[in-house]
Enzyme design. Structure first.
Site, PDB file in Angstrom:
ATOM      1  CG  ASP A 189      11.240  61.069  32.655  1.00 25.18           C
ATOM      2  OD1 ASP A 189      10.731  62.381  33.364  1.00 25.18           O
ATOM      3  OD2 ASP A 189      10.418  60.804  32.148  1.00 25.18           O
ATOM      4  CG  HIS A 194       6.817  60.883  36.540  1.00 28.65           C
ATOM      5  ND1 HIS A 194       5.741  60.256  35.968  1.00 28.65           N
ATOM      6  CD2 HIS A 194       7.563  61.299  35.609  1.00 28.65           C
ATOM      7  CE1 HIS A 194       6.176  60.177  34.890  1.00 28.65           C
ATOM      8  NE2 HIS A 194       6.553  60.782  34.341  1.00 28.65           N
ATOM      9  CB  ILE A 209       0.554  59.129  36.545  1.00 29.09           C
ATOM     10  CG1 ILE A 209       1.801  59.853  35.687  1.00 29.09           C
ATOM     11  CG2 ILE A 209      -0.576  59.933  36.933  1.00 29.09           C
ATOM     12  CD1 ILE A 209       1.216  60.684  34.428  1.00 29.09           C
ATOM     13  N   GLY A 212       5.612  57.022  32.180  1.00 27.73           N
ATOM     14  CA  GLY A 212       5.308  55.743  30.576  1.00 27.73           C
ATOM     15  C   GLY A 212       6.501  55.220  30.491  1.00 27.73           C
TER      16      GLY A 212
HETATM   17  C1  LIG Z   1      11.689  61.996  24.833  1.00 23.18           C
HETATM   18  C2  LIG Z   1      10.307  62.375  25.640  1.00 23.18           C
HETATM   19  C3  LIG Z   1       9.256  61.878  26.018  1.00 23.18           C
HETATM   20  C4  LIG Z   1       7.823  62.787  26.383  1.00 23.18           C
HETATM   21  C5  LIG Z   1       8.630  63.247  27.987  1.00 23.18           C
HETATM   22  C6  LIG Z   1       7.097  63.471  29.185  1.00 23.18           C
HETATM   23  C7  LIG Z   1       8.094  63.027  30.140  1.00 23.18           C
HETATM   24  C8  LIG Z   1       7.663  61.764  30.911  1.00 23.18           C
HETATM   25  O1  LIG Z   1       7.874  62.350  31.943  1.00 23.18           O
HETATM   26  C9  LIG Z   1       5.721  61.493  30.993  1.00 23.18           C
HETATM   27  C10 LIG Z   1       5.510  60.675  31.639  1.00 23.18           C
HETATM   28  O2  LIG Z   1       6.030  59.769  31.469  1.00 23.18           O
HETATM   29  S1  LIG Z   1       3.666  60.586  31.800  1.00 23.18           S
HETATM   30  C11 LIG Z   1       3.062  59.057  31.776  1.00 23.18           C
HETATM   31  C12 LIG Z   1       2.785  57.839  30.326  1.00 23.18           C
HETATM   32  N1  LIG Z   1       1.957  59.127  29.679  1.00 23.18           N
HETATM   33  C13 LIG Z   1       0.455  58.680  30.148  1.00 23.18           C
HETATM   34  O3  LIG Z   1       0.014  58.161  31.187  1.00 23.18           O
HETATM   35  C14 LIG Z   1      -0.238  59.230  28.870  1.00 23.18           C
HETATM   36  C15 LIG Z   1      -1.595  58.813  28.824  1.00 23.18           C
HETATM   37  N2  LIG Z   1      -2.838  58.827  28.005  1.00 23.18           N
HETATM   38  C16 LIG Z   1      -3.771  59.643  28.169  1.00 23.18           C
HETATM   39  O4  LIG Z   1      -3.474  60.025  29.008  1.00 23.18           O
HETATM   40  C17 LIG Z   1      -4.374  60.693  26.532  1.00 23.18           C
HETATM   41  O5  LIG Z   1      -4.809  59.015  25.859  1.00 23.18           O
HETATM   42  C18 LIG Z   1      -3.754  61.234  25.895  1.00 23.18           C
HETATM   43  C19 LIG Z   1      -4.323  62.417  26.773  1.00 23.18           C
HETATM   44  C20 LIG Z   1      -2.437  61.735  25.660  1.00 23.18           C
HETATM   45  C21 LIG Z   1      -4.978  61.513  25.147  1.00 23.18           C
HETATM   46  O6  LIG Z   1      -6.950  61.502  25.315  1.00 23.18           O
HETATM   47  P1  LIG Z   1      -7.735  62.292  24.979  1.00 23.18           P
HETATM   48  O7  LIG Z   1      -7.549  64.589  24.372  1.00 23.18           O
HETATM   49  O8  LIG Z   1      -9.202  61.835  25.637  1.00 23.18           O
HETATM   50  O9  LIG Z   1      -7.106  61.760  23.092  1.00 23.18           O
HETATM   51  P2  LIG Z   1      -8.418  60.853  22.609  1.00 23.18           P
HETATM   52  O10 LIG Z   1      -9.724  61.391  22.902  1.00 23.18           O
HETATM   53  O11 LIG Z   1      -8.555  59.219  23.304  1.00 23.18           O
HETATM   54  O12 LIG Z   1      -8.091  61.131  21.234  1.00 23.18           O
HETATM   55  C22 LIG Z   1      -7.997  61.923  20.510  1.00 23.18           C
HETATM   56  C23 LIG Z   1      -7.342  62.345  19.163  1.00 23.18           C
HETATM   57  O13 LIG Z   1      -5.638  62.380  19.951  1.00 23.18           O
HETATM   58  C24 LIG Z   1      -4.840  60.883  19.644  1.00 23.18           C
HETATM   59  N3  LIG Z   1      -4.682  60.213  20.617  1.00 23.18           N
HETATM   60  C25 LIG Z   1      -4.679  59.641  21.638  1.00 23.18           C
HETATM   61  N4  LIG Z   1      -3.879  59.301  22.485  1.00 23.18           N
HETATM   62  C26 LIG Z   1      -2.854  59.289  21.503  1.00 23.18           C
HETATM   63  C27 LIG Z   1      -1.700  59.209  22.623  1.00 23.18           C
HETATM   64  N5  LIG Z   1      -0.890  59.016  23.230  1.00 23.18           N
HETATM   65  N6  LIG Z   1      -0.880  59.489  21.177  1.00 23.18           N
HETATM   66  C28 LIG Z   1      -0.432  60.121  20.391  1.00 23.18           C
HETATM   67  N7  LIG Z   1      -1.874  60.289  20.246  1.00 23.18           N
HETATM   68  C29 LIG Z   1      -2.969  60.179  20.535  1.00 23.18           C
HETATM   69  C30 LIG Z   1      -5.597  60.058  18.699  1.00 23.18           C
HETATM   70  O14 LIG Z   1      -6.051  59.404  17.569  1.00 23.18           O
HETATM   71  C31 LIG Z   1      -6.881  61.065  17.998  1.00 23.18           C
HETATM   72  O15 LIG Z   1      -6.484  61.749  17.367  1.00 23.18           O
HETATM   73  P3  LIG Z   1      -7.184  61.993  16.651  1.00 23.18           P
HETATM   74  O16 LIG Z   1      -8.428  63.360  17.314  1.00 23.18           O
HETATM   75  O17 LIG Z   1      -7.113  62.653  14.411  1.00 23.18           O
HETATM   76  O18 LIG Z   1      -8.865  61.384  15.424  1.00 23.18           O
END
Ligand SMILES: CCCCCCC[C@@H](O)CC(=O)SCCNC(=O)CCNC(=O)[C@H](O)C(C)(C)COP(=O)(O)OP(=O)(O)OC[C@H]1O[C@@H](n2cnc3c(N)ncnc32)[C@H](O)[C@@H]1OP(=O)(O)O
Length: 285
Positions: A189, A194, A209, A212
């Protein structure tokens, strides 16, 4: 160029063939933190070639098409993409050497609305090139913060595993290293989020960061240690949601609840007391 639903649903993610060497396995295991205690024989099993074991989370990096979401013709605002959820099912024991094929496809696209982002569901089968057998199925949710309001459907949305409302049965702390993302990216990745401070700032973070999928590996390590005594043949499946970013160098505390058929789990960063992984599901023998 905004997302075109039909175009992205049928996006030709290239099939990938990978010759797997024992060094790839050792690098992966090292990059998720195994070997931090060089006197721990059970951890050395994952690094020492005469008796090498594969941490069952490894298929998430095997025969991977890489960060293809960056291709301009996808319409994805790649600088705003975060890994939202990850699942993995292991069908067969993983080899330490061999030839693998990765076949990926998009399985769903959800429009959460203007300013609320979009979800992209994808799946990759990891196949043994020699036998044609599927070894593992990896499922991912990409949370595309910059693509809401593209005019796609509002569902179906995957339902996360419910978390028990009681104190965990087991907790286990594992540290990450400040340079962990720099090593982890060598698996596949290469998302600059990152490693590149400027790209991280553009994405809204003070510094790069952790991947994931690196957190996925750290938590898998914790589960295998706490529940399976590092017996990799006992792994069945693992699903989780990334609920907040992890910064390299932080300590990840995995909190585990035993439940019928396996375990539920989540994880928090100890230094900030912040839940970073939620709704975890683990199935094992
Ligand atoms: C194979 C390909 C894969 C992809 C690869 C990508 C490339 C990689 O190099 C990138 C990475 O590794 S990034 C690092 C790892 N990921 C992260 O750090 C993300 C952490 N999560 C966040 O920041 C927030 O949860 C965030 C921003 C995700 C959501 O936060 P908010 O907008 O504040 O959401 P929230 O208010 O808590 O909830 C709103 C609605 O969204 C749903 N939800 C929350 N977190 C979710 C999540 N992680 N995944 C899916 N859905 C999610 C909630 O259920 C809620 O839904 P609804 O509106 O229907 O109630």
């Amino acid at each position: 160029m905004p997302i075109n639903y039909d175009h992205l649903m049928n996006y030709p993610i290239p099939e990938v063939r990978q010759v797997l060497r024992w060094q790839d396995v050792a690098l992966y295991n090292f990059s998720i933190g195994l070997g931090q205690d060089p006197m721990d024989e059970k951890q050395l099993d994952f690094l020492y070639e005469p008796r090498l074991k594969v941490m069952p989370s490894m298929p998430v990096v095997l025969a991977s098409p890489g960060f293809w979401s960056r291709n301009p013709d996808t319409g994805i605002v790649w600088q705003q993409i975060l890994h939202g959820e990850q699942g993995l099912i292991l069908h067969k024991p993983l080899p330490t050497e061999g030839e693998l094929i990765g076949r990926s496809r998009i399985t769903g696209l959800v429009d959460r609305g203007e300013g609320k982002g979009a979800l992209m569901y994808s799946e990759r089968e990891i196949i043994d090139a020699k036998t044609g057998e599927t070894l593992a199925t990896s499922t991912s949710t990409s949370f595309m913060r910059g693509n809401g309001g593209f005019g796609g459907p509002s569902g179906p949305v995957k339902q996360p595993h419910p978390e028990p409302q009681r104190a965990p049965d087991i907790t286990l702390d594992l540290t990450t290293r400040p340079e962990q993302a720099l090593v982890y990216r060598l698996n596949a990745d290469l998302n600059p989020l990152h490693i590149d401070p400027e790209v991280a700032r553009q994405a809204g973070f003070p510094r790069p960061i952790l991947h994931g999928l690196c957190s996925f590996g750290v938590v898998c390590h914790a589960l295998m240690r706490a529940l399976c005594d590092y017996d990799t043949t006992r792994f069945g499946r693992m699903d989780l949601r990334f609920s907040s970013p992890v910064f390299p160098g932080e300590t990840i505390r995995t909190e585990i609840w035993k439940e019928e058929g396996g375990a539920a789990f989540r994880a928090r960063v100890v230094e900030r007391d912040k839940v970073v992984v939620s709704n975890g599901l683990f199935r094992y023998a």
